[in-house]
Design an enzyme around this catalytic site. Structure first.
Site, PDB file in Angstrom:
ATOM      1  N   ASP B 306       1.005  -1.103  -0.142  1.00 38.22           N
ATOM      2  CA  ASP B 306       0.135   0.107   0.042  1.00 38.22           C
ATOM      3  C   ASP B 306       0.861   1.154   0.096  1.00 38.22           C
ATOM      4  O   ASP B 306       0.712   2.176   0.772  1.00 38.22           O
ATOM      5  CB  ASP B 306      -1.132  -0.061   1.067  1.00 38.22           C
ATOM      6  CG  ASP B 306      -2.067   0.869   1.178  1.00 38.22           C
ATOM      7  OD1 ASP B 306      -2.069   1.616  -0.194  1.00 38.22           O
ATOM      8  OD2 ASP B 306      -2.927   1.344   1.934  1.00 38.22           O
ATOM      9  N   HIS B 310       3.457  10.719  -0.184  1.00 37.27           N
ATOM     10  CA  HIS B 310       2.918  12.046  -0.246  1.00 37.27           C
ATOM     11  C   HIS B 310       4.196  12.924  -0.219  1.00 37.27           C
ATOM     12  O   HIS B 310       5.214  12.600   0.754  1.00 37.27           O
ATOM     13  CB  HIS B 310       2.006  12.151   1.049  1.00 37.27           C
ATOM     14  CG  HIS B 310       0.704  11.442   0.879  1.00 37.27           C
ATOM     15  ND1 HIS B 310      -0.223  11.926  -0.154  1.00 37.27           N
ATOM     16  CD2 HIS B 310       0.137  10.411   1.394  1.00 37.27           C
ATOM     17  CE1 HIS B 310      -1.112  11.103  -0.178  1.00 37.27           C
ATOM     18  NE2 HIS B 310      -0.824  10.137   0.815  1.00 37.27           N
TER      19      HIS B 310
END
Lengths: 308, 422
Positions: B306, B310
């Site tokens: 996953d 960011h």
């Protein structure tokens, strides 16, 4: 006592002795507030930024007055006046403020942890004037000081915190402080306004006000944010008022001479009846007066701290 | 026996010293160390390093197109290559969303240009148009273009009726639907587990029931329809119990979990560390243990990163405003190998979870070190210590709560189809 904290972010960072030291220091400053000329040069030359990124009247005014009475220069900044409104991040706003070299920043912010976020990045002191649902340490200290003035000794006392506990930074900070002082704490609210896992918190939890208020030495009402009804947490305000509005009938179940506190602003008739709010046993206005003294004490302790 | 064109000498494969023989990008044979023939085109001395099959990540976010400041296909595949991953399935929540063949083709073209010898990219197509949960995406077109599976990951499908239709429609193309299990009505996707920690910190949170309710829905639909379902990033005990129940009933369900759910708990949030803000959130110690046991026992079939990059400025904000996500491609192998080293996870479960299970489920190339398998393998140093720093990570973004922590085990060399890519 040597003050060791650069910042005040949460009550949990303080020891019991430090809380009592704040009360004793506030007692001294309280006297200044009663003089005809309410100003001393203690913090002359110090500058304090009041950065309120969330609306506030009494906390901001209280800090402003506290700073000015100690001769600090205070500068106000609100979200709408700051570059946050233009999309600047809190980090950049804070670094910009720091570049102007203030001695302390008082921060009110809608997000939990925002004061810590700032304190981790700034050299100057950061005083948390309320961050989201997390903490409101100066409110707890002024509440504690107000009760300390009444009682002096907290042994054997029980305080009921009534209302929207789930969303309340006041309840969280008061719980920590009152436990530290040896006070038994009760929470009372509908289940929808209690925090998850509240049963593991160091307090007794009630959903019935009649049961919760029985024998308590003080009731601390919390403001109900009216949008909770829109959030689906309450059927309607009438029902909330019927079940959780502190009334004279409830106070008859409390200990004789039990006190009533409210951090304000009050929704009269919703969480507290006007009769109770205005009764002699109400400490609501004492809290406001205590607020200035406590914040003077905190500014003094933090801004005159000698680094180790 | 035809002669190998690559020999890897003196490697450790499941405790045995072996030589690996490779021909035309495929495994020719694994023989005891010293038994390899001499006439190879190329010989690599592994020097006793561990021989592992390349890992497969069925759940990664590469951010291109649309969010290239966080990650792009080239940097994402670099992180994969150095992290030990040979196959990558990338989710569709880009901008534009991967709900058209043109987007799929662009992803594949960029991957082939950036890393022509792999890691191989297998796009996951959107389940619904623009991930809005309102209309089915053109899954036939997407399958033809090269999508390996379909998912609305990141934006759970609220309508059970539409989700049912999506499962049915995807099955026409032999593809498995991957579901991001989260009941969006049961609290916001806040990145925090509802419980003692979130209550104390005063942060918005979501209960584990939000995941488990959707897991239950998907299981019941899969059983009713007789169709497969794959459940993404399982994080809690309640979900594990439901999956175990479904498998006992013979439902065609597989599930993945991620390294962070096996090693971290909600306590990581105690200082409002936005790098530990992930969706689903880090759960309790009891959940962590349950998920780890489920992985060992096979109730949870596979691991996935996953990987959710960011940029630093996006995470360095107030907790509520930070996006959810942890990067994982760089650290996943070391983190999960750490569990093997400690005896918390068997090497068999490790290999199954990172290689055979995901490849079998999604029809990807897998190396079991049997003759004819793709020669996708790692030479891995299981004891090398390294510290997670921004500089040590190949991903463009550095948002991991592991920053500053020591890990053990690193990829030394990585071969795909017999070619050395790292």
């Amino acid at each position: 006592m040597q003050w060791r904290h650069k910042d005040l972010l949460d009550i949990s960072q303080l020891s019991r002795d430090e809380v009592l030291h704040v009360f004793e220091t506030a007692q001294y400053f309280r006297e200044i507030n009663e003089r005809p000329v309410k100003k001393v040069p203690t913090l002359k030359g110090k500058s304090v930024v009041l950065f309120f990124a969330e609306p506030s009247t009494r906390t901001k005014t209280s800090f402003d007055m506290a700073g000015k009475r100690l001769s600090a220069d205070t500068f106000s900044l609100s979200k709408s006046m700051s570059s946050l409104q233009k999309g600047e991040t809190l980090k950049d706003t804070a670094l910009t403020l720091q570049a102007m070299n203030p001695d302390a920043i008082v921060l009110r912010h809608s997000v939990s942890g925002a004061a810590k976020f700032l304190a981790d990045r700034l050299h100057c002191g950061v005083l948390n004037a309320g961050d989201g649902r997390h903490a409101h340490p100066t409110q707890a200290l002024l509440d504690g000081y107000t009760l300390w003035e009444q009682w002096k000794d907290f042994a054997g006392k029980t305080v009921l915190i009534l209302g929207d506990i789930a969303h309340s930074r006041v309840a969280r900070s008061n719980l920590i402080m009152l436990n530290m002082l040896g006070v038994k704490v009760r929470f009372c609210a509908p289940r929808t306004l209690l925090p998850p896992a509240v049963r593991s918190w160091p307090c007794e939890v009630y959903t019935s006000l009649d049961e919760a208020v029985r024998g308590v030495d003080a009731v601390m009402c919390l403001r109900l944010q009216l949008e909770r009804q829109q959030d689906g947490l309450l059927p309607d305000l009438r029902e909330y008022s019927r079940l959780y509005c502190l009334s004279p009938r409830h106070m008859e179940l409390a200990a004789p001479d039990a006190r009533v506190l409210h951090p304000g602003p009050m929704n009269r008739g919703l969480e507290i009846s006007s009769v109770i709010a205005d009764a002699p046993r109400s400490l609501v206005l004492d809290q406001v007066a205590s607020g200035v003294a406590v914040r003077m004490a905190l500014l003094f302790l933090i801004l005159t701290r000698k680094e180790a | 026996m035809s002669s190998p064109d690559l020999i890897v000498k003196n490697a450790r494969l499941r405790g045995e010293s072996v030589d690996l023989l490779v021909k035309d990008g495929k495994v020719l044979e694994v023989v005891p160390a010293g038994k390899a023939p001499k006439d190879a085109g190329e010989t690599v001395d592994a020097g006793g390093l561990s021989l592992l099959p390349s890992l497969t990540d069925v759940h990664t976010h590469l951010r291109e197109p649309g969010y290239e400041w966080k990650e792009d296909i080239a940097t994402g595949l670099a992180a994969a290559a150095f992290g030990g991953f040979g196959n990558i399935m990338c989710m569709a929540n880009t901008d534009p969303v991967n709900d058209k063949a043109g987007v799929t083709e662009m992803l594949l073209d960029k991957a082939a240009t950036a890393w022509p010898d792999g890691p191989r990219l297998f796009p996951v197509g959107a389940l619904t148009v623009d991930l809005k949960g309102e209309a089915l995406a053109p899954m036939g077109e997407l399958a033809d273009a090269g999508c390996a599976a379909f998912s609305n990951d990141g934006v759970p499908v609220k309508s059970s009726a539409l989700f049912r239709r999506a499962m049915e429609y995807a099955s026409d193309f032999g593809k498995v639907v991957i579901d991001h299990c989260e009941d969006p009505y049961l609290g916001v996707a806040a990145g925090a587990n509802e419980g003692e920690i979130s209550g104390r910190l005063g942060i918005p949170a979501q209960p584990d029931a939000a995941e488990a309710i959707q897991v239950a829905r998907d299981i019941l639909l899969a059983e009713y329809l007789g169709l497969p379902i794959h459940l993404a990033h399982i994080s809690c005990k309640k979900s594990v119990e439901l999956i175990a129940w479904a498998k006992q009933r013979g439902v065609d369900v597989t599930a993945e979990t991620c390294p962070h759910y096996l090693t971290l708990t909600e306590n990581e949030l105690a200082d409002y560390d936005t790098n530990a803000k992930v969706n689903p959130p880090l759960r309790t110690e009891a959940d962590r243990r349950a998920v780890l046991e489920a992985l060992e026992s096979g109730v949870i079939d596979m691991l996935a990163t996953d990987h959710a990059p960011h940029a630093a400025h996006e995470k360095e904000v107030e907790f509520d405003f930070a996006p959810c996500g942890i990067t994982g491609l760089d650290t996943a192998l070391s983190v999960t190998w750490g569990l093997v080293s400690k005896g918390a996870l068997s090497e068999d479960a490790f290999v199954r979870a990172w290689t055979t299970a995901p490849c079998e489920r999604f029809g990807l190339p897998v190396n079991r070190f049997q003759p004819g398998d793709p020669a996708d393998f790692l030479l891995f140093d299981p004891v090398e210590e390294w510290t997670v720093t921004p500089e040590s990570l190949r991903s463009k973004s550095k948002n991991t709560p592991l920053l500053g922590r020591p890990l053990r085990g690193r990829v030394v060399r990585h071969f795909l189809a017999g070619k050395n890519i790292v």
